[in-house]
Scaffold this motif. Structure first.
Motif, PDB file in Angstrom:
ATOM      1  N   UNK A 162      47.506  50.411  42.851  1.00 42.84           N
ATOM      2  CA  UNK A 162      47.384  49.245  43.722  1.00 42.84           C
ATOM      3  C   UNK A 162      46.731  48.052  43.061  1.00 42.84           C
ATOM      4  N   UNK A 163      46.578  47.041  43.862  1.00 40.76           N
ATOM      5  CA  UNK A 163      46.027  45.793  43.367  1.00 40.76           C
ATOM      6  C   UNK A 163      45.363  45.065  44.529  1.00 40.76           C
ATOM      7  N   UNK A 164      44.378  44.233  44.188  1.00 39.33           N
ATOM      8  CA  UNK A 164      43.724  43.447  45.236  1.00 39.33           C
ATOM      9  C   UNK A 164      43.137  42.195  44.612  1.00 39.33           C
ATOM     10  N   UNK A 165      42.837  41.219  45.450  1.00 42.92           N
ATOM     11  CA  UNK A 165      42.360  39.943  44.941  1.00 42.92           C
ATOM     12  C   UNK A 165      41.142  39.470  45.718  1.00 42.92           C
ATOM     13  N   UNK A 166      40.276  38.707  45.052  1.00 47.76           N
ATOM     14  CA  UNK A 166      39.129  38.154  45.773  1.00 47.76           C
ATOM     15  C   UNK A 166      39.607  37.422  47.026  1.00 47.76           C
ATOM     16  N   UNK A 167      38.875  37.576  48.085  1.00 45.19           N
ATOM     17  CA  UNK A 167      39.261  36.944  49.350  1.00 45.19           C
ATOM     18  C   UNK A 167      40.008  37.870  50.285  1.00 45.19           C
ATOM     19  N   UNK A 168      40.529  38.987  49.745  1.00 47.03           N
ATOM     20  CA  UNK A 168      41.251  39.919  50.615  1.00 47.03           C
ATOM     21  C   UNK A 168      40.287  40.580  51.604  1.00 47.03           C
ATOM     22  N   UNK A 169      40.829  40.949  52.750  1.00 44.34           N
ATOM     23  CA  UNK A 169      40.074  41.755  53.722  1.00 44.34           C
ATOM     24  C   UNK A 169      40.525  43.203  53.574  1.00 44.34           C
ATOM     25  N   UNK A 173      35.170  55.971  44.924  1.00 42.14           N
ATOM     26  CA  UNK A 173      36.404  55.210  44.802  1.00 42.14           C
ATOM     27  C   UNK A 173      36.298  53.906  45.544  1.00 42.14           C
ATOM     28  N   UNK A 174      37.197  53.000  45.203  1.00 37.62           N
ATOM     29  CA  UNK A 174      37.178  51.694  45.846  1.00 37.62           C
ATOM     30  C   UNK A 174      37.984  50.730  45.009  1.00 37.62           C
ATOM     31  N   UNK A 175      37.394  49.568  44.751  1.00 39.14           N
ATOM     32  CA  UNK A 175      38.068  48.560  43.951  1.00 39.14           C
ATOM     33  C   UNK A 175      37.240  48.299  42.693  1.00 39.14           C
ATOM     34  N   UNK A 176      37.956  48.140  41.588  1.00 35.38           N
ATOM     35  CA  UNK A 176      37.278  47.852  40.329  1.00 35.38           C
ATOM     36  C   UNK A 176      37.961  46.652  39.684  1.00 35.38           C
ATOM     37  N   UNK A 177      37.149  45.736  39.188  1.00 37.88           N
ATOM     38  CA  UNK A 177      37.683  44.501  38.630  1.00 37.88           C
ATOM     39  C   UNK A 177      38.335  44.787  37.269  1.00 37.88           C
ATOM     40  N   UNK A 178      39.521  44.218  37.053  1.00 36.95           N
ATOM     41  CA  UNK A 178      40.275  44.520  35.829  1.00 36.95           C
ATOM     42  C   UNK A 178      40.049  43.428  34.784  1.00 36.95           C
ATOM     43  N   UNK A 179      40.674  43.616  33.626  1.00 35.16           N
ATOM     44  CA  UNK A 179      40.518  42.609  32.582  1.00 35.16           C
ATOM     45  C   UNK A 179      41.321  41.358  32.903  1.00 35.16           C
ATOM     46  N   UNK A 180      42.325  41.491  33.769  1.00 39.10           N
ATOM     47  CA  UNK A 180      42.987  40.278  34.270  1.00 39.10           C
ATOM     48  C   UNK A 180      41.969  39.517  35.108  1.00 39.10           C
ATOM     49  N   UNK A 181      41.845  38.221  34.946  1.00 38.62           N
ATOM     50  CA  UNK A 181      40.881  37.495  35.773  1.00 38.62           C
ATOM     51  C   UNK A 181      41.268  37.562  37.259  1.00 38.62           C
ATOM     52  N   UNK A 182      40.269  37.614  38.092  1.00 43.19           N
ATOM     53  CA  UNK A 182      40.465  37.596  39.549  1.00 43.19           C
ATOM     54  C   UNK A 182      41.438  38.656  40.042  1.00 43.19           C
ATOM     55  N   UNK A 183      41.278  39.871  39.530  1.00 47.04           N
ATOM     56  CA  UNK A 183      42.175  40.925  39.988  1.00 47.04           C
ATOM     57  C   UNK A 183      41.448  42.258  40.046  1.00 47.04           C
ATOM     58  N   UNK A 184      41.697  43.009  41.125  1.00 44.98           N
ATOM     59  CA  UNK A 184      41.113  44.339  41.274  1.00 44.98           C
ATOM     60  C   UNK A 184      42.200  45.398  41.227  1.00 44.98           C
ATOM     61  N   UNK A 185      41.788  46.610  40.821  1.00 45.45           N
ATOM     62  CA  UNK A 185      42.626  47.789  40.995  1.00 45.45           C
ATOM     63  C   UNK A 185      41.886  48.755  41.901  1.00 45.45           C
ATOM     64  N   UNK A 186      42.683  49.553  42.579  1.00 44.72           N
ATOM     65  CA  UNK A 186      42.091  50.615  43.384  1.00 44.72           C
ATOM     66  C   UNK A 186      41.811  51.795  42.468  1.00 44.72           C
TER      67      UNK A 186
END
Lengths: 525, 180
Positions: free
Chosen positions: A445-452, A415-428
């Motif tokens: 959840x959601x996450x973005x490049x640059x997040x810690x 598990x972790x973060x996986x990049x979605x079809x939306x540009x520059x967006x991750x899901x957990x």
């Protein structure tokens, strides 16, 4: 004496600045001139400096002693098992150590003084505390380094086992008070104990207010009531029971045999009917520890290379010892996708185009970690893996990174973060891979490049959870799933982190920090 | 090899008597406890090597401090701190002052210091313990949310009070009839 206290203040100011390190050249020169001109000033200077030194040494000694006491206390409470004693200060040179020994007795800060008893004539210890369970000692003072003749142990509650020089062992059951007499004798003031006396300690004695028990190589229980009445029960072997001549017209030894009971009171020694089985059961013959959970932790801060572990592009040992079996076979020994950055304290992992789902190009897969068995894992224990990933890069769609636990590449959970079809967006995500193919993943959840991010994969009982703490947004999200059947009870798990630019050739570099694995082992199994 | 042992015993005995003075001297010059420890180690090694040259009729403290002086100078030079260092002339004078400080007086002063610390306010004692212990002045200032300067000022006040108190204690012990 020349150290008069009516020295002008400016000299003291200069000395004080000198000691505090807050001095420029002009002030140093002023101090130099004062000292050169005046012998009294020099006398004052050396004494003032000396006080400064003594304060330093005493503070160090005090803290060293306190740490030592804390370690001892923890040891005695049984809270410390495999953990090493506090070794924060590696600089223990003999000077400081010997200074500590000399000065600790002075107790500037009162702590050492409160522990001190009769200062002169250090007598040897004649007994040692060897086991303790839930002990509450009077004045909260566990015996420590002071079990000398005359010492009275007062245990309010709990169980304590002590061993005498002779080898005789006592289990004390609180409330109890026992006075140490010699390496092979003691006085039971009140309360209950059992004694195990090996052949080497034959003749071991315990006196009571009304008499004494002399052991002849055996195991017995003994209880002293508030009025001094003493009961003894022999589990194995035999003892001699004596009544005190001062209290009874009938002194003299009475032999008490195996499974016999006797009472010593004002009438003398009287053998009891052996039907007091209920009382006998109240003697506690051994301290059986309750199952104790001990966390064992493996942590890497990536601030030093570790020889004999998986190496990065430059040949530095990363500290990681394993790859998930079935992955990374074609990667070089000095893995060019890894860079240990010692200054920043991080491992830089460049992703590869691989996927555990469908076992795609796994010979290039970066699934690194350690074996849980190395931390005492046997298949049953709970565990957790944590890693911090600051400033996460932008992976193209389906690119993924995170944590995994698995037997091999075809039986794992990750598990972790996986990049979605939306540009520059991750899901957990958290997904089980039971046979080389993913089951439908859980997303949240959601996450973005640059997040810690800080990721934790945890097994608790029959469940796995993946928690992502987003330190940029301050949010935290957890996904929980049942433990995959294929991992149930398996002992040989590999755990760690991974990064993959799945379904893309755009490699990205992850910065991994503060990798930690904890297994909550059950002590004594 | 066989005659090495008595020499070592003699050396150890000198040290036992004077190590405290020697350490105090080094600490007064380098002012950091760990640095003092390093220089002390280094000085010991040199003293042992030169022990045959030591004239037994001279003061051991004076001789040892003389050796230590060079070690301190080397140490400070290596740390680029040579500009904050006393002149040789003053150093020789300070060694004399150090040698005049008898071990028995050191002992008395230390005992008095112990009593005086007990008389401090709890807050001051705590501050001493933190600043002189492993935490140090800077970390203590940070923890208490105070400036380093303000901590230094407090320490100065406390040290003054302690020094004063030691003085009074020793006078009182020497001349109890003078005290009210």
């Amino acid at each position: 004496m020349s150290t008069h206290h009516d020295m002008p203040d400016d000299l003291d100011d200069l000395i004080d600045d000198y000691l505090g390190g807050a001095m420029d050249e002009a002030r140093l020169e002023a101090l130099e001139n004062r000292l050169r001109a005046d012998a009294d000033a020099r006398a004052r200077f050396v004494r003032y400096c000396r006080m400064h030194t003594d304060l330093h040494l005493e503070a160090r000694a005090c803290q060293a002693a306190q740490r030592a006491m804390n370690t001892i206390d923890r040891l005695e409470q049984g809270a410390l098992s495999a953990a090493a004693p506090d070794t924060r200060r590696a600089r223990r040179r003999w000077w400081l150590a010997s200074a500590a020994v000399v000065l600790v007795g002075l107790g500037l800060w009162g702590w050492a003084a409160s522990r001190r008893e009769a200062p002169e004539e250090p007598q040897k210890e004649i007994a040692w505390l060897t086991n303790a369970q839930d002990c509450h000692w009077s004045n909260s003072q566990a015996p420590a380094g002071d079990m000398r003749p005359g010492k009275v142990l007062r245990l309010h509650s709990g169980l304590a086992e002590i061993q005498f020089q002779s080898g005789a062992r006592l289990v004390l059951a609180g409330p109890v008070a026992l006075e140490l007499v010699s390496g092979n004798s003691a006085r039971l003031l009140h309360g209950k104990l059992t004694a195990q006396v090996p052949a080497s300690a034959k003749g071991f004695q315990i006196t009571s207010p009304h008499g004494k028990i002399v052991d002849l190589g055996t195991e017995f229980g003994m209880a002293v009531a508030a009025d001094g009445t003493t009961d003894v029960y022999v589990f194995t072997g035999k003892v001699d029971a004596y009544a005190d001549a001062a209290h009874t017209p009938n002194p003299g030894a009475v032999s008490v045999q195996e499974k016999q009971a006797a009472r010593i009171d004002a009438r003398g020694v009287i053998l009891q009917a052996a039907n007091k089985a209920a009382d006998v059961k109240e003697f506690i013959r051994a301290i059986v520890p309750p199952p104790r959970i001990v966390p064992r932790t493996f942590a890497l801060d990536f601030r030093q290379a570790v020889a004999g572990t998986l190496t990065d592009a430059a040949g530095l040992g990363t500290g990681l010892t394993q790859r998930l079996p079935g992955t990374g076979k074609k990667l070089r020994a000095h893995d060019k996708n890894l860079r240990l950055n010692l200054e920043e304290g991080r491992l830089e992992l460049t992703t590869t185009n691989t996927d555990l789902n469908t076992s795609f190009r796994l010979e290039w897969g970066e699934y690194l970690g350690v074996r849980l068995a190395d931390l005492g894992f046997t298949g049953k224990e709970d565990f957790a893996i944590t890693v911090v990933v600051p400033d996460i890069p932008e992976l193209p769609r389906v690119g993924q990174f995170g944590l995994y636990a698995g037997l091999h590449s075809k039986m794992s959970i990750r598990g972790g973060m996986i990049s979605t079809k939306e540009p520059r967006q991750y899901k957990q995500f958290l997904v089980e891979n039971p046979d080389g193919n993913d089951v439908p993943p859980q997303y949240m959840g959601v996450g973005f490049p640059g997040d810690d991010l800080r990721l934790t994969l945890r097994r608790e009982g029959k469940y796995y959870t993946l928690t992502v703490e987003n330190q940029t947004t301050g949010s935290s999200t957890t996904i929980r799933v049942r433990q995959p059947v294929g991992l149930d009870g398996e002992a040989d798990l590999c755990v760690g982190f991974f990064g993959a630019n799945t379904q893309s050739d755009q490699q990205r570099t992850l910065k991994l920090k503060e990798f930690q694995v904890t297994v909550w082992t059950v002590a004594g199994t | 090899m066989t005659d090495e042992q008595p020499r070592k015993v003699e050396f150890a005995e000198y040290l036992r008597q004077h190590q405290s003075q020697l350490f105090g001297y080094i600490h007064s010059l380098v002012r950091d406890l760990n640095d003092a420890d390093d220089v002390f180690q280094q000085t010991m090694a040199v003293l042992w090597k030169k022990f045959d040259d030591f004239n037994r009729r001279r003061s051991f403290v004076a001789w040892a401090c003389g050796v230590a002086r060079f070690e301190v100078a080397n140490f400070l030079r290596a740390r680029h701190r040579q500009h904050l260092y006393f002149t040789d002339e003053l150093n020789l004078l300070l060694i004399d002052a150090q040698a005049e400080l008898a071990p028995s007086e050191l002992e008395d002063r230390r005992t008095a210091l112990s009593q005086c610390v007990q008389k401090l306010r709890a807050r001051d004692r705590q501050l001493l313990e933190e600043c002189y212990g492993e935490r140090g002045v800077h970390a203590t200032a940070e923890r208490q949310g105070r400036s380093t300067q303000s901590i230094h000022n407090s320490l100065r006040r406390i040290r003054r009070a302690l020094f004063e108190c030691i003085h009074r204690t020793l006078v009182q012990e020497a001349h109890p009839e003078l005290m009210p």
